[in-house]
Scaffold this active site. Structure first.
Site, PDB file in Angstrom:
ATOM      1  N   CYS A 129       0.847  -1.199   0.000  1.00  0.00           N
ATOM      2  CA  CYS A 129       0.000   0.000   0.000  1.00  0.00           C
ATOM      3  C   CYS A 129       0.884   1.252   0.000  1.00  0.00           C
ATOM      4  O   CYS A 129       0.692   2.175  -0.795  1.00  0.00           O
ATOM      5  CB  CYS A 129      -0.920  -0.037   1.219  1.00  0.00           C
ATOM      6  SG  CYS A 129      -2.115   1.297   1.269  1.00  0.00           S
ATOM      7  N   CYS A 130       1.891   1.267   0.904  1.00  0.00           N
ATOM      8  CA  CYS A 130       2.822   2.412   0.938  1.00  0.00           C
ATOM      9  C   CYS A 130       3.591   2.511  -0.370  1.00  0.00           C
ATOM     10  O   CYS A 130       3.902   3.616  -0.830  1.00  0.00           O
ATOM     11  CB  CYS A 130       3.826   2.259   2.084  1.00  0.00           C
ATOM     12  SG  CYS A 130       3.164   2.661   3.705  1.00  0.00           S
ATOM     13  N   CYS A 211      -1.151   8.444   7.382  1.00  0.00           N
ATOM     14  CA  CYS A 211      -2.478   8.093   6.892  1.00  0.00           C
ATOM     15  C   CYS A 211      -3.382   7.665   8.059  1.00  0.00           C
ATOM     16  O   CYS A 211      -2.922   7.037   9.017  1.00  0.00           O
ATOM     17  CB  CYS A 211      -2.385   6.938   5.903  1.00  0.00           C
ATOM     18  SG  CYS A 211      -1.510   7.349   4.412  1.00  0.00           S
ATOM     19  N   CYS A 214      -3.499   4.030   9.512  1.00  0.00           N
ATOM     20  CA  CYS A 214      -2.238   3.523  10.072  1.00  0.00           C
ATOM     21  C   CYS A 214      -1.670   4.427  11.161  1.00  0.00           C
ATOM     22  O   CYS A 214      -0.494   4.349  11.498  1.00  0.00           O
ATOM     23  CB  CYS A 214      -1.210   3.360   8.958  1.00  0.00           C
ATOM     24  SG  CYS A 214      -1.792   2.316   7.627  1.00  0.00           S
ATOM     25  N   CYS A 237       7.508   4.095   5.944  1.00  0.00           N
ATOM     26  CA  CYS A 237       6.579   3.852   4.844  1.00  0.00           C
ATOM     27  C   CYS A 237       7.284   3.328   3.599  1.00  0.00           C
ATOM     28  O   CYS A 237       6.677   2.749   2.735  1.00  0.00           O
ATOM     29  CB  CYS A 237       5.822   5.127   4.501  1.00  0.00           C
ATOM     30  SG  CYS A 237       6.885   6.454   3.955  1.00  0.00           S
TER      31      CYS A 237
END
Ligand code: SF4
Length: 428
Positions: A129-130, A211, A214, A237
């Site tokens: 995702c990062c 985010c 997280c 990240c």
């Protein structure tokens, strides 16, 4: 470029750069953030970017920007997962500090759709995702820059506890951390002194803000970043990883073997190793047979992957998948084995591949001009005489050729003059 020292010895430019970094790190007091910032601006001029999360501590760094030059480019990674309060804070800081060049970076829409169609990738695979939301957009945006300034500080995590003011990263950029030695009390004092706006969530206990999915509240006595990816074995990240998940080490400490665009660079790529997991590898040249065996998984793997083509592999069988690879390594097993040249031509001329095509294996000085001609644009060079020749810029030119190249306006010398004529006319 190579330079001679007073004793006439040759020194490599990367070593000089690294030594320059060491010297820079000795030039500033630990807390002299403004001095470090000014030095970065002088050093990198219009090749300098600032990267900010617009999080809990960001106002200090952005205030330094506003004091130096409010039009400096400030990159903000809009992951699509921020707290609404962060997006409001971006506008507040822009307005109050007069920042005129905040650049919003968004993930590639096709990647997001492909790898995270329902938006829950942060839950199942936060690294990926990062990667698609932060690392890739930033990598693309920084392509035109020689260096960047971050707001990282030593006190934030144990891993950051050795952070210097200046780093030379393995992609050969200078990363500058003016606030590296600041404590949280220094940040607080600076914010109070200049009346800087606070992130709206700071007083609610969010001491480091990324985010929303997280980020969690931090208790008294915890590391400020302990609220990030809480419960996971993840502290960064990815934008500060240096390909191996550690803070960047100077390139001078590495053996540089990747030759591209006229110079040696640190190589982000590695070879596939036994035990590697197809769903997790990144910056790895995957052999053709491994790719074919794990094709479905590797196609879904969100990280950059490359392909390793051994002599005799049939690259045309992968014609439809070539867009998946950011780099293709063609193995040249011996000086006398010409199969690699055919593979390179096939890739670049017939199959239209436009990514990195690198030669690996027996890469020798005399072969290199021929390699360029067949579309190879990078080399892994381990032969020391070849390396030295490349460092000195000594490559043989090929004045005469007997075989035309499809990608160039060429006809063979000494043959078919009726073909040569239109080519020469066009060239003129
Ligand atoms: Fe995704 Fe979380 Fe990384 Fe944001 S911090 S990009 S939501 S994993």
């Amino acid at each position: 470029m190579e330079m001679a020292d007073v004793g006439g010895n040759r020194r490599k430019p990367d070593r000089l750069r690294a030594l320059g970094i060491v010297a820079l790190n000795g030039m500033f007091d630990e807390k002299d953030a403004a001095g470090v910032f000014r030095q970065a601006v002088d050093l990198l001029a219009d090749e300098l970017a600032i990267v900010s999360s617009f999080g809990a501590d960001s106002a200090v760094l952005l205030h330094l920007v506003s004091q130096s030059d409010p039009s400096l480019p400030v990159m903000f990674l809009e992951t699509g997962k921020h707290f609404a309060e962060t997006l409001v804070y971006v506008e507040t800081l822009k307005r109050e500090l007069g920042l005129t060049n905040v650049v919003t970076l968004r993930p590639d829409a096709a990647d997001a759709l492909r790898f995270d169609p329902i938006g829950h990738l942060w839950e199942t695979d936060p690294d990926s995702c990062c990667h698609i939301r932060k690392t890739e957009p930033l990598d693309k945006a920084l392509a035109g820059y020689g260096g960047w300034i971050t707001g990282r500080k030593r006190f934030q995590t144990e891993e950051r506890g050795v952070l210097p003011h200046f780093e030379l990263t393995s992609d050969d950029r200078i990363k500058v951390n003016p606030l590296a030695y600041w404590t949280s009390a220094d940040v607080e004092a600076y914010r109070t002194r200049f009346g800087l706006p606070e992130h709206p969530l700071y007083q609610d206990g969010y001491k480091s803000i990324g985010c929303a999915p997280c980020t969690s509240v931090v208790s008294e006595g915890e590391d400020p970043r302990s609220g990030r990816w809480r419960g996971l074995d993840k502290t960064e990240c990815g934008i500060h990883f240096d390909f191996n998940a550690r803070i960047a080490t100077p390139t001078a400490e590495r053996e540089l073997t990747l030759y591209r665009n006229g110079r040696f660079l640190a190589d982000p790529w590695r070879a596939w190793q036994e035990g590697d997991a197809a769903d997790g590898v990144r910056y790895t040249h995957v052999p053709v047979e491994v790719f074919l065996e794990h094709r479905d998984i590797l196609m879904k793997n969100p990280h950059p992957i490359g392909l390793y083509v051994a002599a005799g592999d049939r690259i045309e069988d992968l014609a439809g998948d070539l867009g998946r690879f950011s780099s293709i390594a063609i193995h040249f097993p011996a000086f006398t084995d010409g199969r690699g040249y055919s593979t390179a031509r096939l890739l670049t001329e017939r199959l239209g591949y436009r990514g990195e095509v690198r030669a690996v294996g027996d890469v020798l000085h005399d072969q290199i001009p021929l390699m360029w001609r067949v579309g190879i644009n990078a080399l892994t060079v381990t032969h020391s005489a070849t390396k030295k020749a490349l460092e000195r810029g000594e490559l043989n030119a090929i004045p005469v050729f007997m075989q035309p190249m499809g990608s160039e306006l060429e006809v063979p010398a000494g043959t078919r003059p009726f073909l040569r004529k239109p080519a020469e006319t066009e060239r003129a």
